[in-house]
Design a protein around this motif. Structure first.
Motif, PDB file in Angstrom:
ATOM      1  N   ARG A   1       0.872  -1.176   0.000  1.00 26.59           N
ATOM      2  CA  ARG A   1       0.000   0.000   0.000  1.00 26.59           C
ATOM      3  C   ARG A   1       0.900   1.213   0.000  1.00 26.59           C
ATOM      4  O   ARG A   1       1.783   1.336   0.841  1.00 26.59           O
ATOM      5  CB  ARG A   1      -0.915   0.011   1.229  1.00 26.59           C
TER       6      ARG A   1
ATOM      7  N   GLY B   1      -2.845   4.723  -2.415  1.00 26.12           N
ATOM      8  CA  GLY B   1      -4.282   4.608  -2.613  1.00 26.12           C
ATOM      9  C   GLY B   1      -4.724   4.531  -4.053  1.00 26.12           C
ATOM     10  O   GLY B   1      -5.916   4.693  -4.350  1.00 26.12           O
TER      11      GLY B   1
ATOM     12  N   ASP C   1      -7.733  -0.031  -5.768  1.00 30.66           N
ATOM     13  CA  ASP C   1      -8.849  -0.385  -4.890  1.00 30.66           C
ATOM     14  C   ASP C   1      -8.673  -1.822  -4.412  1.00 30.66           C
ATOM     15  O   ASP C   1      -8.548  -2.738  -5.220  1.00 30.66           O
ATOM     16  CB  ASP C   1     -10.168  -0.223  -5.652  1.00 30.66           C
TER      17      ASP C   1
ATOM     18  N   ARG D   1     -12.147  -5.983  -3.282  1.00 29.09           N
ATOM     19  CA  ARG D   1     -12.365  -6.831  -4.456  1.00 29.09           C
ATOM     20  C   ARG D   1     -12.918  -8.194  -4.068  1.00 29.09           C
ATOM     21  O   ARG D   1     -12.959  -8.556  -2.899  1.00 29.09           O
ATOM     22  CB  ARG D   1     -11.050  -7.001  -5.221  1.00 29.09           C
TER      23      ARG D   1
ATOM     24  N   GLY E   1     -13.503  -3.037   4.303  1.00 33.21           N
ATOM     25  CA  GLY E   1     -12.932  -2.470   3.092  1.00 33.21           C
ATOM     26  C   GLY E   1     -12.067  -3.355   2.234  1.00 33.21           C
ATOM     27  O   GLY E   1     -11.674  -2.923   1.154  1.00 33.21           O
ATOM     28  N   GLY E   2     -11.720  -4.564   2.621  1.00 32.65           N
ATOM     29  CA  GLY E   2     -10.823  -5.370   1.786  1.00 32.65           C
ATOM     30  C   GLY E   2     -10.799  -6.818   2.231  1.00 32.65           C
ATOM     31  O   GLY E   2     -11.377  -7.198   3.244  1.00 32.65           O
TER      32      GLY E   2
ATOM     33  N   ARG F   1      -9.441   0.519   3.493  1.00 31.19           N
ATOM     34  CA  ARG F   1      -9.583   1.709   2.659  1.00 31.19           C
ATOM     35  C   ARG F   1      -8.473   2.716   2.983  1.00 31.19           C
ATOM     36  O   ARG F   1      -8.071   2.858   4.126  1.00 31.19           O
ATOM     37  CB  ARG F   1     -10.964   2.353   2.858  1.00 31.19           C
TER      38      ARG F   1
END
Length: 550
Positions: A344, A347, A350, A353, A487-488, A503
């Protein structure tokens, strides 16, 4: 409710109702008070009545205190923490912490099941011995240039390693071969067209002679008009059929063949133009924006031992039965050999997924910033299938590096790191922590205690995405999914103490009002910066575990 009876007092006035609590009620009357009850109190009143009023007041106070203590224990009876603080201090600290990585147990609804059988990570003998020490500089004889087995392409920029640079030279050879094949086909087709044309001419000559014969016979009309007319009708029918064939069918066939020849001729012209263009481009050395070094191996450690000591993008092939793929190798951190599996950075990618995308991998491996090779890693997830394959080849260690928005950096390193296959939902197994970021994967977040901390441990958990729920937060309930709220994809428990694939928030600090579901869904490592601080950078790198001399 608990009923307390006071000895020596008769009637219903001696019964006091108190709320039931989890702690035993201490005795209210001792031997001294029983002795005192036999004497007379102040003001002429009996000591029994005075004692009754006093005990009523004490009972009310005790009941209120027990009810307040019961309300404070919403989730756990907190025990003494690691530093030896009392249960009272631990309870006060837990009440002040706003940690949202877990989902606390609520009365009468949620369920939480701990992982009973956590698979151990792969350990045992190392795949590599310690790296050989380099030979002394002085007194070495010059060696002949070693020819690399993977070299190829138009040229090699680096004399020692070479650079495999895609060009049009192979395309030129292929086009020349294809041109020869096409010309061979055309040469075979031309004689057939010539034979067809000759056959058409013969038929046309025959028809012409028949027409002449018809005109001559039409002059013979004496003596047998009926026979002549019948013969003439048959000849005319045959003539009409043959003439229609010659005038319609043959020209149509010839036109089709002519169209095929025209298309072949156009393709030949395009191939000739492409060959000429390739000749022009091959006159100068070709250059690529992001060349791949010639040196390769099963993993980054093997590439390092073969001479690939620069941190950049390489090709690896762990299994000879599967094609090679691109990875970024960090060859400088802790003596190198690290393969980047997660990153990371800014950003730009995304991470919210589906399961299949996390299985295959996504993002940008590396890119060029003007130095002629891809030495800058991009945001990516290598792919669960590839991560599982690499970690199951033998003992593997993982290095998790992170940076906040002030530039401060910490790391967490696990000596053993294994990810199971897809049939086991990519179960995570880690052990052997060291570092200064906090042991989130094995111990959970330090801000919580008891069962609330247990439900933030990631070791032994299956991988979860928003379309494949494998966490411990009410399994099977679509309204309670950690991956959807945070978020992931990740090895969520109920829910997390670390959320590297969450995120991305600019600036670090964020609030529940900024979050999509009101949860701590940022790039979080709770044992360093807490739940409501999203880190600027975080990466995960793996390397075969072996003894590295200090």
């Amino acid at each position: 409710m608990t009923i307390i009876r006071i000895k020596g007092i008769k009637g219903d006035s001696a019964r006091v109702n108190c709320p039931r609590s989890r702690r035993p009620v201490p005795p209210m009357i001792n031997k001294a008070s029983r002795d005192k009850s036999r004497r007379v109190g102040l003001g002429g009143q009996s000591e029994d009545e005075d004692t009754m009023r006093t005990l009523l007041r004490v009972c009310v106070c005790v009941c209120v205190c027990l009810a307040a203590a019961q309300d404070n224990l919403d989730y756990d009876d907190y025990e003494v923490d690691n530093k030896g603080s009392s249960a009272k201090n631990a309870t006060a600290k837990a009440a002040a912490v706003d940690a949202r990585g877990h989902r606390p147990l609520t009365r009468g609804g949620d369920t939480y099941t701990r992982n009973r059988n956590v698979p151990p990570p792969i350990s045992g003998g190392a795949r590599y011995r310690g790296r050989p020490t380099p030979a002394p500089v002085g007194g070495q004889q010059p060696k002949e240039k070693e020819r690399q087995p993977d070299e190829g392409g138009c040229m090699h920029a680096a004399e020692e390693m070479g650079v495999l640079c895609p060009s049009g030279c192979e395309l030129k050879t292929m086009l020349l071969k294809q041109e020869r094949n096409v010309k061979t086909g055309i040469n075979e087709l031309k004689p057939r067209v010539e034979d067809l044309s000759q056959a058409s001419n013969s038929v046309y000559t025959y028809v012409t002679s028949m027409s002449t014969s018809l005109r001559e016979r039409q002059r013979v009309v004496n003596g047998n008009n009926r026979v002549v007319i019948q013969y003439t009708d048959r000849v005319e029918e045959q003539h009409a059929y043959i003439k229609d064939t010659v005038d319609t069918t043959f020209p149509s066939t010839i036109r089709v063949l002519q169209g095929v020849l025209d298309k072949i001729r156009i393709k030949i012209q395009r191939l000739e133009m492409a060959i000429e263009a390739q000749k022009g481009e091959c006159q100068e050395p070709c250059q690529t924006k992001c060349p791949i070094p010639v040196v390769s191996g099963k993993e980054c450690e093997e590439i390092y031992r073969r001479g690939g000591t620069d941190s950049q993008m390489y090709l690896i092939q762990p299994d000879p039965f599967y094609p090679a793929y691109k990875v970024f190798c960090d060859q400088t951190t802790q003596n190198g050999g690290w393969l980047l599996i997660q990153n990371r950075l800014d950003g730009s990618v995304d991470f919210g997924r589906r399961w299949d995308e996390y299985r295959r991998g996504f993002g940008n491996t590396a890119f060029d910033v003007g130095k002629g090779h891809c030495e800058t890693p991009g945001e990516q997830w290598l792919g669960n299938d590839r991560i599982s394959q690499l970690t199951k080849m033998g003992p593997t260690e993982v290095l998790i590096e992170m940076e906040d928005w002030t530039g401060a950096r910490v790391h967490a390193q696990y000596r053993q790191f294994t990810v199971m296959g897809e049939t086991a939902s990519y179960v995570l197994a880690v052990d052997g922590y060291s570092g200064n970021a906090g042991n989130s994967l094995l111990e959970g977040t330090y801000e919580l205690f008891g069962e609330n901390r247990t439900m933030t441990i990631h070791n032994g958990m299956m991988f979860s995405t928003y379309d494949r729920d494998n966490d411990n937060w009410n399994p099977g309930d679509p309204s309670k999914q950690c991956a959807r709220e945070d978020g992931g994809g990740w090895w969520y428990n109920r829910c997390h103490s670390a959320n590297p694939n969450g995120r991305y928030y600019m600036g670090g600090a964020y609030t529940r009002h900024m979050a999509k579901h009101g949860t701590d869904d940022g790039v979080v490592w709770m044992n360093w910066k807490g739940s409501w601080y999203s880190l600027k950078a975080m990466s995960m790198k793996i390397r075969p575990y072996f003894h590295m001399p200090g």
